[in-house]
Structures are given as structure tokens and as C-alpha cells.
Design a protein around this motif. Structure first.
Motif, PDB file in Angstrom:
ATOM      1  N   ALA A  20       0.838  -1.197   0.000  1.00 46.40           N
ATOM      2  CA  ALA A  20       0.000   0.000   0.000  1.00 46.40           C
ATOM      3  C   ALA A  20       0.874   1.247   0.000  1.00 46.40           C
ATOM      4  CB  ALA A  20      -0.924  -0.011   1.219  1.00 46.40           C
ATOM      5  N   ARG A  21       1.917   1.239   0.812  1.00 48.82           N
ATOM      6  CA  ARG A  21       2.836   2.375   0.897  1.00 48.82           C
ATOM      7  C   ARG A  21       3.521   2.618  -0.446  1.00 48.82           C
ATOM      8  NH1 ARG A  21       4.119   4.829   5.118  1.00 48.82           N
ATOM      9  NH2 ARG A  21       5.942   6.112   5.278  1.00 48.82           N
ATOM     10  N   LYS A  22       3.959   1.550  -1.074  1.00 51.14           N
ATOM     11  CA  LYS A  22       4.624   1.665  -2.375  1.00 51.14           C
ATOM     12  C   LYS A  22       3.660   2.212  -3.436  1.00 51.14           C
ATOM     13  CE  LYS A  22       7.559  -0.925  -5.447  1.00 51.14           C
ATOM     14  NZ  LYS A  22       8.788  -1.624  -5.195  1.00 51.14           N
ATOM     15  N   ALA A  23       2.440   1.671  -3.452  1.00 49.18           N
ATOM     16  CA  ALA A  23       1.452   2.104  -4.441  1.00 49.18           C
ATOM     17  C   ALA A  23       1.095   3.579  -4.254  1.00 49.18           C
ATOM     18  CB  ALA A  23       0.193   1.236  -4.344  1.00 49.18           C
ATOM     19  N   VAL A  24       0.866   3.989  -3.021  1.00 47.47           N
ATOM     20  CA  VAL A  24       0.543   5.393  -2.753  1.00 47.47           C
ATOM     21  C   VAL A  24       1.727   6.277  -3.131  1.00 47.47           C
ATOM     22  CG1 VAL A  24       0.035   7.076  -0.935  1.00 47.47           C
ATOM     23  CG2 VAL A  24      -1.179   4.891  -0.990  1.00 47.47           C
TER      24      VAL A  24
END
Length: 126
Positions: A20-24
Motif C-alpha cells: 500500500a505504501r509503495k502504491a501510494v
């Protein structure tokens, strides 16, 4: 705070926190590169940690960067980058909707609407 957005995505989309952190981060880096500067700055100002996360996930070198450069960038290149990170198309759309909903809550509809309107093709995902 950016961690609130990450937690929201893990809960609502079902991604683990790292993905999620990478995608955001990829989405924020894309908005920083492609979006109108004043509105993106307003978004980053309203979401502490957003600029740092965008910087962590910004310009990619090597083969991936070369392929994205050949594709001309834009929303399709971001989609390819996110798929390469392990997200499916449905997950990409869900994450985008969460990012923009959170952005509307924090930076306001005017800023987010201007960002969406300024980036060709983005409106179909948010």
C-alpha cells in the motif's frame, strides 16, 4: 498524515502495508510529476509525509524507467508501474479512489478536481 491513508488502504483494499505504501508513493510521485504544481503542493501540504513518500517512489532508472520513457509516461505508464509492483487493475482503481477521496478530505475538492482535470485519462480511475 500519510500513515492514516496507508492504514485506510490496507483496510479497504486489502493490500499489506508495504505494498500500500509503495502504491501510494508511486501515485503521489506521478501526481507531482504530471499534475499542476500549486494544487499538488496544496495536497502535499495537507497530508504530512506525502512529499517524502513521493520522493521515495519517484523517478525510476534502469529498464523500468526506460520503458516508461518510451511509453511516454502518463496514466498508462503509472498503471504499468503499479502492475509491476504486484497490483491488479481492480486494486489500482481502488487505491486511486482511496487516495483521491483522502485528498478531497484533506486538501479540498477544488485542489483535487483541478489535479484530475489537468491529467489526461486520470478521471476514469478516480
Amino acid at each position: 498524515m500519510i500513515d492514516d491513508l496507508i492504514a485506510r488502504i490496507t483496510a479497504n483494499v486489502g493490500l499489506d502495508a508495504d505494498l500500500a505504501r509503495k502504491a501510494v508513493g508511486m501515485m503521489l510521485a506521478f501526481l507531482q510529476k504530471e499534475g499542476p504544481a500549486a494544487e499538488v503542493e496544496a495536497l502535499f501540504g495537507a497530508v504530512p509525509g506525502a512529499a517524502e513518500l513521493a520522493a521515495e517512489n519517484g523517478a525510476k532508472g534502469g529498464i523500468g524507467g526506460a520503458v516508461m520513457g518510451m511509453m511516454g509516461g502518463g496514466v498508462m505508464a503509472l498503471g504499468s508501474q503499479l502492475m509491476g509492483a504486484g497490483l491488479g487493475m481492480g486494486q489500482i482503481q481502488q487505491v486511486a479512489k482511496e487516495v483521491f477521496a483522502y485528498g478531497r478530505e484533506k486538501a479540498g475538492e477544488d485542489a483535487m478536481g483541478t489535479i484530475v482535470g489537468a491529467i489526461p485519462g486520470l478521471g476514469q480511475f478516480v
